[in-house]
Design an enzyme around this catalytic site. Structure first.
Site, short mmCIF file in Angstrom:
data_model
loop_
_atom_site.label_atom_id
_atom_site.label_comp_id
_atom_site.label_asym_id
_atom_site.label_seq_id
_atom_site.Cartn_x
_atom_site.Cartn_y
_atom_site.Cartn_z
CB SER A 41 -2.15 2.41 8.16
OG SER A 41 -1.31 3.38 7.97
CG HIS A 44 -3.91 0.94 2.97
ND1 HIS A 44 -4.51 1.51 1.71
CD2 HIS A 44 -3.33 1.98 3.53
CE1 HIS A 44 -3.93 2.60 1.57
NE2 HIS A 44 -3.34 3.04 2.61
CG HIS A 60 -2.02 1.02 13.87
ND1 HIS A 60 -3.11 1.00 13.05
CD2 HIS A 60 -1.46 2.10 13.39
CE1 HIS A 60 -2.92 2.10 12.04
NE2 HIS A 60 -1.92 2.72 12.41
#
Length: 362
Positions: A41, A44, A60
């Site tokens: 993620s 991206h 994260h």
């Protein structure tokens, strides 16, 4: 001051620089980051597939030690070991009060637009916080509802993985799929999320766990984590192989890549009444669908953001699973790197041949 990996421009990698974090507001927690996994993620955003205000600090999937807390914080205290989670919850909205915390939009967990920002550099320039965390940094300043205290005996490099990959993959099995022992499952994509889903399916007692991935090394990792069968996801007859193995199709098909072809394979692998669960961050113009015969056959399609977690409860349980030898996090970690090696870590992710790279902070 804290050293951080900063995204200045998509497609140009990350720049290592110094940032300054504000003092904690009443409901905020300042954390010394100890470990952070590299998640697809993040890639991206780094590569520009998903937009974000810049400059920003990605990251994260993290664990650390609480350094300071705001005046109203009661859930954690200085010295606590914590895992952060991007699905910060407000505790008051419709989703929170009906037990669907992962769908909360986090109202009140970010600073107001007219308040001083959490992260700055160069004497006041705003550095945007990504996904409420910005964990590619020696320190994080986050809302108390974005972290949870864990057992201090838990190794923090493995605990970090629980913050995203394991919460998403395992949570999908335990929360979204609600898999009954003996049911069959295929997981399309054997990266961190997919491997965690496979491991959780084994824990949950799935009768058959099929791992679909084009890379042989990933398929072998899947076997270590509990896959009973493997299929080359790029094979022309991949769906037929899965249907034959599972005697008519699987009860659950989990897509853990974020590609149109992977989602289509998941749907094509279902038996009558089966459910496809799409986890990957797909290109924004992608659509996944069920045909008329699929609908007549009672098949279902859903998303499961962050594994539909209720992380203040789920994360400590996953830590306990690891400590009891049920959850295999050691196999998920392919390498431990320094913050300065982050761009090389993402290069390895683009190659797609290994599981998680984890940044370990001194």
């Amino acid at each position: 001051m804290a050293k951080a990996a900063i995204l200045e421009q998509p497609g140009k990698g990350l720049t290592i620089g110094e940032v300054e974090l504000a003092d904690p507001a009443p409901h905020e927690v300042l954390i010394d980051t100890k470990a952070c996994g590299l998640c697809h993620s993040d890639l991206h955003f780094v590569d520009g597939a998903y937009p974000h205000a810049l400059p920003a600090i990605p990251g994260h999937e993290a664990a650390g030690v609480v350094r300071a807390v705001g005046s109203e914080v009661r859930s954690v205290k200085p010295g606590d070991h914590v895992v952060s989670c991007l699905s910060a919850f407000c505790g008051q909205c419709e989703f929170c009060v009906t037990g669907r915390m992962a769908l909360c939009m986090g109202a009140g967990t970010r600073r107001d637009a007219d308040a001083p920002v959490r992260i700055t550099r160069n004497g006041g320039e705003t550095v945007n916080q990504m996904l409420n965390l910005s964990a590619f940094s020696e320190q994080m300043l986050i809302h108390e509802n974005a972290c949870v205290s864990i057992d201090k005996d838990m190794p923090l490099d493995r605990a970090a993985l629980i913050g995203c990959a394991v919460t998403t993959g395992a949570g999908t099995i335990f929360n979204a799929a609600n898999l009954t022992p003996g049911e069959t499952i295929v997981v399309v994509g054997c990266g961190g999320v997919g491997l965690a889903a496979i491991n959780a399916a084994k824990i949950a007692g799935a009768g058959m766990v099929i791992a679909a991935d084009p890379i042989p090394e990933k398929r072998e990792l899947a076997k270590v984590l509990g896959a009973t069968h493997t299929v080359d996801a790029m094979a022309e007859d991949a769906a037929k192989q899965i249907i034959k193995l599972s005697d008519g199709g699987v009860h659950y098909a989990i897509e853990a890549v974020g590609r149109q072809a992977s989602a289509d394979l998941a749907v094509a692998s279902l038996r009558r009444g089966g459910t496809a669960i799409i986890l990957g961050m797909m290109p924004l113009d992608c659509k996944v669908g069920l045909g008329a015969m699929d609908l007549l056959g009672g098949k279902k399609l859903q998303g499961a953001i962050m594994g539909y977690n209720q992380f203040p409860v789920d994360l400590p349980r996953l830590v306990d699973f690891y400590m009891r030898g049920l959850l295999d996090l050691d196999t998920l970690i392919a390498e431990r790197i320094s913050l300065d090696e982050i761009n090389q870590g993402f290069d390895k992710m683009r190659d797609g041949h290994s599981a998680r790279s984890v940044i370990v902070f001194d």
